[in-house]
Design an enzyme around this catalytic site. Structure first.
Site, mmCIF file in Angstrom:
data_model
loop_
_atom_site.group_PDB
_atom_site.id
_atom_site.type_symbol
_atom_site.label_atom_id
_atom_site.label_comp_id
_atom_site.label_asym_id
_atom_site.label_seq_id
_atom_site.Cartn_x
_atom_site.Cartn_y
_atom_site.Cartn_z
ATOM 1 N N ASP A 11 0.838 -1.199 0.000
ATOM 2 C CA ASP A 11 0.000 0.000 0.000
ATOM 3 C C ASP A 11 0.879 1.258 0.000
ATOM 4 O O ASP A 11 2.025 1.217 0.441
ATOM 5 C CB ASP A 11 -0.865 0.029 1.263
ATOM 6 N N ASP A 33 -2.523 -1.374 -4.906
ATOM 7 C CA ASP A 33 -3.358 -1.836 -3.793
ATOM 8 C C ASP A 33 -3.973 -0.613 -3.102
ATOM 9 O O ASP A 33 -4.452 0.291 -3.771
ATOM 10 C CB ASP A 33 -2.514 -2.720 -2.855
ATOM 11 N N ASP A 63 -4.283 1.948 4.114
ATOM 12 C CA ASP A 63 -4.995 0.825 4.711
ATOM 13 C C ASP A 63 -4.626 0.675 6.185
ATOM 14 O O ASP A 63 -3.442 0.689 6.553
ATOM 15 C CB ASP A 63 -4.704 -0.464 3.932
ATOM 16 N N ARG A 105 -13.856 2.394 -1.505
ATOM 17 C CA ARG A 105 -13.255 2.450 -0.162
ATOM 18 C C ARG A 105 -12.946 3.894 0.258
ATOM 19 O O ARG A 105 -11.786 4.258 0.462
ATOM 20 C CB ARG A 105 -11.999 1.580 -0.093
#
Ligand SMILES: *[C@@H]1O[C@H](CO)[C@@H](O)[C@H](O)[C@H]1NC(C)=O
Ligand SMILES: *[C@@H]1O[C@H](CO)[C@@H](O)[C@H](O)[C@H]1NC(C)=O
Length: 311
Positions: free
Chosen positions: A125, A154, A158, A210
């Site tokens: 990430d 990705d 996160d 997201r």
């Protein structure tokens, strides 16, 4: 005359990103990062400036108190592990291209004014925080592009495996498929129920999904500006969110739930969408904060978010 120059100055300030002076020793002053002893990173420690991937990688390692300043452009195809008691600062104009930062099993980390782009999924990430506590991400600029399939890159940011005491402020997330995942998976409740994250004053734009996807824990999401995203805030798996004074413009969704997530929503401008999340129980954040009026959110967030600090 004075009156007019004041107006001109105000107009200029709104039109271009605000430049703000900051100190490399600043500590977190907002949100969950201020609890449990606070988040001081490397404040008071030695300070090193790095210009290469090798120097960055070694400077941020380990738990000694330290401040690491990134200068210029550092390119690579990897993710660098940042140790505890560390502040990483990006100088104005610096950037990490293809190089992400990962905070795994650490405590007390500050990542500020860092611009990160195009970190390949094979590396990880852009920023990944896992099994860690007391982390402040401030004035980051995280992006890639949407010219590839959704798994070419990705996540941008996160936050997984039971992270607690996380504050994300003044950060720009843009031009990407999967922006910010909170909570590792639907079956990771044993770890992820503890999650606590504050997102304030962030600019989310041209993201596919997201924004964020939030599982299990507690999230306080206020004064964010969401623009032209393909998704909204998804509260999932029993998550309890407090969503206040955010603005949504041109988004496919704003706030909704899957798998029994909840939200208390107050003072938001949902644009052309509606809030579909069931009402939860998280009505009061465990720290003090002040809310920007919803009518001022767009201008303030667009002008301030991203790498707009000088040190
Ligand atoms: C971080 O700093 C604290 C306070 O000085 C210290 O107790 C702790 O051991 C340090 N953490 C690591 C991983 O070295
Ligand atoms: C809101 O507007 C955006 C942009 O025009 C569009 O993509 C989205 O589907 C709309 N949402 C709703 C719920 O109408």
């Amino acid at each position: 005359m004075k009156f007019f120059s004041l107006i001109a100055f105000a107009a200029l300030a709104l039109a271009s990103p605000l430049e703000k002076r900051a100190s490399v020793s600043d500590v977190a002053t907002l949100g969950y990062a201020t609890l449990n002893g606070g988040t001081t990173g490397g404040s008071g420690g030695s300070s090193t400036t790095v210009t290469t991937l090798a120097a960055l990688t070694s400077a941020v390692t380990g738990g000694a108190k330290k401040i690491v300043i990134i200068s210029g452009t550092i390119t690579g195809n990897t993710v660098v592990r940042v140790g505890s008691n560390t502040t990483v600062i990006g100088q104005k104009g610096s950037s990490l291209v293809g190089v992400g930062l990962r905070v795994l099993n650490e405590k007390n980390v500050i990542l500020r004014n860092i611009k990160i782009s195009k970190v390949l999924a094979e590396a990880g990430d852009a920023i990944g925080i896992q099994a860690s506590s007391q982390v402040w991400v401030d004035h980051a600029d995280l992006s890639s592009d949407r010219d590839h399939d959704k798994d070419f890159y990705d996540g941008l940011l996160d936050l997984t495996h039971g992270v607690t005491g996380i504050t994300v402020t003044n950060t720009k997330l843009s031009n990407h498929w999967k922006a910010s995942l909170v909570g590792h998976s639907d079956s990771n409740g044993a770890e992820d129920t503890a999650i606590t994250v504050t997102y304030a004053n962030n600019y989310w734009t041209n993201l596919n999904s997201r924004t964020p996807s939030f599982r299990f824990g507690h999230g306080h999401i206020f004064n964010n500006y969401f623009e032209n995203n393909g998704d909204g805030i998804n509260t999932r798996d029993g998550a309890q969110l407090l969503v206040e004074n955010n603005v949504f413009s041109g988004d496919k969704d704003s706030l909704y739930s899957t798998d029994g997530g909840f939200a208390v929503a107050r003072g938001n401008d949902f644009g052309n969408t509606t809030n579909e999340a069931p009402t939860g129980t998280f009505t009061s954040a465990p720290y003090s904060y002040s809310l920007l009026a919803v009518g001022s959110v767009k201008a303030s967030v667009v002008a301030n978010a991203g790498q707009t600090l000088t040190f």
